[in-house]
Design a protein around this motif. Sequence first.
Motif, PDB file in Angstrom:
ATOM      1  N   GLU A   1      -1.883   0.227  10.943  1.00  0.00           N
ATOM      2  CA  GLU A   1      -1.813   1.655  10.589  1.00  0.00           C
ATOM      3  C   GLU A   1      -0.678   1.945   9.626  1.00  0.00           C
ATOM      4  O   GLU A   1       0.351   1.292   9.641  1.00  0.00           O
ATOM      5  CB  GLU A   1      -1.551   2.548  11.825  1.00  0.00           C
ATOM      6  N   LEU A   2      -0.931   2.970   8.813  1.00  0.00           N
ATOM      7  CA  LEU A   2       0.137   3.661   8.085  1.00  0.00           C
ATOM      8  C   LEU A   2       0.129   5.079   8.607  1.00  0.00           C
ATOM      9  O   LEU A   2      -0.916   5.751   8.584  1.00  0.00           O
ATOM     10  CB  LEU A   2      -0.153   3.687   6.582  1.00  0.00           C
ATOM     11  N   ILE A   3       1.248   5.538   9.123  1.00  0.00           N
ATOM     12  CA  ILE A   3       1.357   6.935   9.562  1.00  0.00           C
ATOM     13  C   ILE A   3       2.183   7.658   8.507  1.00  0.00           C
ATOM     14  O   ILE A   3       3.322   7.262   8.214  1.00  0.00           O
ATOM     15  CB  ILE A   3       2.009   7.030  10.957  1.00  0.00           C
ATOM     16  N   VAL A   4       1.593   8.681   7.903  1.00  0.00           N
ATOM     17  CA  VAL A   4       2.225   9.341   6.747  1.00  0.00           C
ATOM     18  C   VAL A   4       2.307  10.853   6.942  1.00  0.00           C
ATOM     19  O   VAL A   4       1.593  11.438   7.772  1.00  0.00           O
ATOM     20  CB  VAL A   4       1.453   9.019   5.439  1.00  0.00           C
ATOM     21  N   ASP A   5       3.176  11.471   6.137  1.00  0.00           N
ATOM     22  CA  ASP A   5       3.421  12.914   6.305  1.00  0.00           C
ATOM     23  C   ASP A   5       2.677  13.776   5.287  1.00  0.00           C
ATOM     24  O   ASP A   5       3.138  14.844   4.918  1.00  0.00           O
ATOM     25  CB  ASP A   5       4.924  13.201   6.259  1.00  0.00           C
ATOM     26  N   ILE A   6       1.512  13.281   4.809  1.00  0.00           N
ATOM     27  CA  ILE A   6       0.701  14.122   3.919  1.00  0.00           C
ATOM     28  C   ILE A   6      -0.677  14.345   4.543  1.00  0.00           C
ATOM     29  O   ILE A   6      -1.171  13.493   5.282  1.00  0.00           O
ATOM     30  CB  ILE A   6       0.543  13.509   2.511  1.00  0.00           C
ATOM     31  N   GLU A   7      -1.250  15.499   4.234  1.00  0.00           N
ATOM     32  CA  GLU A   7      -2.603  15.785   4.717  1.00  0.00           C
ATOM     33  C   GLU A   7      -3.603  15.088   3.814  1.00  0.00           C
ATOM     34  O   GLU A   7      -3.448  15.060   2.592  1.00  0.00           O
ATOM     35  CB  GLU A   7      -2.858  17.294   4.728  1.00  0.00           C
ATOM     36  N   LEU A   8      -4.640  14.532   4.440  1.00  0.00           N
ATOM     37  CA  LEU A   8      -5.671  13.816   3.688  1.00  0.00           C
ATOM     38  C   LEU A   8      -7.043  14.282   4.157  1.00  0.00           C
ATOM     39  O   LEU A   8      -7.143  15.115   5.062  1.00  0.00           O
ATOM     40  CB  LEU A   8      -5.502  12.305   3.904  1.00  0.00           C
ATOM     41  N   GLU A   9      -8.073  13.730   3.572  1.00  0.00           N
ATOM     42  CA  GLU A   9      -9.430  14.021   4.031  1.00  0.00           C
ATOM     43  C   GLU A   9      -9.714  13.116   5.228  1.00  0.00           C
ATOM     44  O   GLU A   9      -9.527  11.901   5.158  1.00  0.00           O
ATOM     45  CB  GLU A   9     -10.432  13.749   2.916  1.00  0.00           C
TER      46      GLU A   9
ATOM     47  N   LEU B   1       0.838  -1.203   0.000  1.00  0.00           N
ATOM     48  CA  LEU B   1       0.000   0.000   0.000  1.00  0.00           C
ATOM     49  C   LEU B   1       0.872   1.252   0.000  1.00  0.00           C
ATOM     50  O   LEU B   1       0.624   2.194  -0.763  1.00  0.00           O
ATOM     51  CB  LEU B   1      -0.928  -0.010   1.219  1.00  0.00           C
ATOM     52  N   LEU B   2       1.905   1.268   0.838  1.00  0.00           N
ATOM     53  CA  LEU B   2       2.799   2.433   0.907  1.00  0.00           C
ATOM     54  C   LEU B   2       3.541   2.627  -0.413  1.00  0.00           C
ATOM     55  O   LEU B   2       3.705   3.762  -0.887  1.00  0.00           O
ATOM     56  CB  LEU B   2       3.790   2.267   2.065  1.00  0.00           C
ATOM     57  N   TYR B   3       3.951   1.522  -1.031  1.00  0.00           N
ATOM     58  CA  TYR B   3       4.616   1.591  -2.345  1.00  0.00           C
ATOM     59  C   TYR B   3       3.663   2.199  -3.380  1.00  0.00           C
ATOM     60  O   TYR B   3       4.032   3.075  -4.162  1.00  0.00           O
ATOM     61  CB  TYR B   3       5.042   0.185  -2.781  1.00  0.00           C
ATOM     62  N   SER B   4       2.421   1.738  -3.355  1.00  0.00           N
ATOM     63  CA  SER B   4       1.418   2.228  -4.293  1.00  0.00           C
ATOM     64  C   SER B   4       1.148   3.723  -4.092  1.00  0.00           C
ATOM     65  O   SER B   4       0.967   4.468  -5.053  1.00  0.00           O
ATOM     66  CB  SER B   4       0.134   1.421  -4.096  1.00  0.00           C
ATOM     67  N   VAL B   5       1.126   4.141  -2.828  1.00  0.00           N
ATOM     68  CA  VAL B   5       0.936   5.564  -2.503  1.00  0.00           C
ATOM     69  C   VAL B   5       2.076   6.391  -3.094  1.00  0.00           C
ATOM     70  O   VAL B   5       1.862   7.440  -3.712  1.00  0.00           O
ATOM     71  CB  VAL B   5       0.846   5.768  -0.967  1.00  0.00           C
ATOM     72  N   ASN B   6       3.303   5.917  -2.914  1.00  0.00           N
ATOM     73  CA  ASN B   6       4.468   6.635  -3.453  1.00  0.00           C
ATOM     74  C   ASN B   6       4.468   6.678  -4.974  1.00  0.00           C
ATOM     75  O   ASN B   6       4.858   7.676  -5.577  1.00  0.00           O
ATOM     76  CB  ASN B   6       5.762   5.993  -2.942  1.00  0.00           C
ATOM     77  N   GLU B   7       4.026   5.596  -5.596  1.00  0.00           N
ATOM     78  CA  GLU B   7       3.989   5.520  -7.056  1.00  0.00           C
ATOM     79  C   GLU B   7       2.951   6.466  -7.648  1.00  0.00           C
ATOM     80  O   GLU B   7       3.151   7.031  -8.718  1.00  0.00           O
ATOM     81  CB  GLU B   7       3.658   4.085  -7.489  1.00  0.00           C
ATOM     82  N   ASN B   8       1.815   6.620  -6.939  1.00  0.00           N
ATOM     83  CA  ASN B   8       0.684   7.340  -7.529  1.00  0.00           C
ATOM     84  C   ASN B   8       0.464   8.747  -6.970  1.00  0.00           C
ATOM     85  O   ASN B   8      -0.164   9.573  -7.634  1.00  0.00           O
ATOM     86  CB  ASN B   8      -0.596   6.522  -7.327  1.00  0.00           C
ATOM     87  N   ILE B   9       0.962   9.006  -5.777  1.00  0.00           N
ATOM     88  CA  ILE B   9       0.731  10.317  -5.168  1.00  0.00           C
ATOM     89  C   ILE B   9       2.010  11.152  -5.172  1.00  0.00           C
ATOM     90  O   ILE B   9       1.980  12.369  -5.220  1.00  0.00           O
ATOM     91  CB  ILE B   9       0.179  10.148  -3.727  1.00  0.00           C
ATOM     92  N   GLY B  10       3.143  10.482  -5.142  1.00  0.00           N
ATOM     93  CA  GLY B  10       4.421  11.181  -5.046  1.00  0.00           C
ATOM     94  C   GLY B  10       5.147  10.696  -3.803  1.00  0.00           C
ATOM     95  O   GLY B  10       4.675   9.810  -3.102  1.00  0.00           O
ATOM     96  N   GLU B  11       6.293  11.276  -3.535  1.00  0.00           N
ATOM     97  CA  GLU B  11       7.105  10.795  -2.410  1.00  0.00           C
ATOM     98  C   GLU B  11       6.422  11.094  -1.074  1.00  0.00           C
ATOM     99  O   GLU B  11       6.192  12.247  -0.718  1.00  0.00           O
ATOM    100  CB  GLU B  11       8.492  11.420  -2.437  1.00  0.00           C
TER     101      GLU B  11
END
Length: 308
Positions: free
Chosen positions: A169-177, A114-124
Amino acid sequence: MLNSKIKYSQFIKSEAKRLGFLSCGIAKAGFLEEEAPRLEKWLNESRHGKMQYMENHFDKRLDPTLLVDGAKSVISLLLNYYPTHKQVSDSYKISKYAYGQDYHFVIKSKLKELLYSVNENIGEVNGRAFVDSAPVLDKAWAARSGLGWIGKNSNLLSKQVGSFFFIAELIVDIELEYDLPVTDHCGSCTACIDACPTQAIVQPYIVDGSKCISYFTIELKDNLPQELKGSFNDWAFGCDVCQDVCPWNRFSKPHSEPLFSPNPDLLSMTKKDWEEITGDTFSKVFKNSAVKRTKFEGLKRNINFLKE
C-alpha cells in the motif's frame, strides 16, 4: 476537481503498471468498521497464537489516518510471485513466495519510486509505503479497492490472476477516484478447507493462525508440537496448500520480476540435500531470501521434525 482526481488516479495506475505491479486499486481512507469486530474476536479467541505483535496498534490497524497525517486515499498494489519453475518432487517444500529475494526489499523500492513519481508529476504529496511490516490490514484494503475478494482461506482472490501475489500500500493525503469492491466468487467451493493439512481453516473465511503450517514453520520459536507430526506434508517453510487447490489459481501466470527468480540450487535440492544442509549452503542458497526469517537453526528444526 473531479477531473483532476480521475487524471491523478489514471496516472498512478499507469505508473504502477510501468513498475511491474499486477494491478492497482484505490479506496477512500477511513476506519474499517466491518473489520473491527472481526479482528477483536479473532484476537480474543487467540487465533494469533504466540504472535504477540498482532495485539499491538489495534486502532492503527483499523484506521490509516492514524498512520499518515491527513490520509485521504489508500492505494493498494499487487505484485505477482508465481514461479515459472517449481522445486523437484522429492524435496522438502518452501512457499513459492520465498523462492527469490525477500519481497519486502523488492516491493519497497518500487513503492518509493512510485511515490517519487507521484510527487514529481502531481505535486507535493505526503504519503507512506507499507509492505507487510506495519499495522495495515492489507487484504481488507485491497478488497475495498476492487482488486479481489477475501476468500474462504482468508487470502485475497482475483478471478483474473488467482492469489499468488504480494499486497502493498501507499497511504497518501490526496483525494483520488475510488474503485468499487468486487463480489465474492467462492460459491459453494470448500477445496481450501478440505485440503488444509492441520485444519487451520476452522470455518469459511476464518483461519486459526495458531494452527497454520506457516505459523509453525516461520513464526513459532518453540519446539514444534509432537501431536502434529506427520501432518506437515513436507512443508519446511510456509505452506501453499490452500492456494494450490484453489480453482482460481488455474489463472496464475508466471511473474516477470528477475529478483523473484530462485537460486537454481534451490529447485534441484532433494530431501537428502535438505537434511545435510550446512550453514554455508543455507547462506548461499537463501541469500537475501525471506527464508532467513526462520534462521538456519529454525530451518534445521523444521527439517528434523519432518524427517523423524
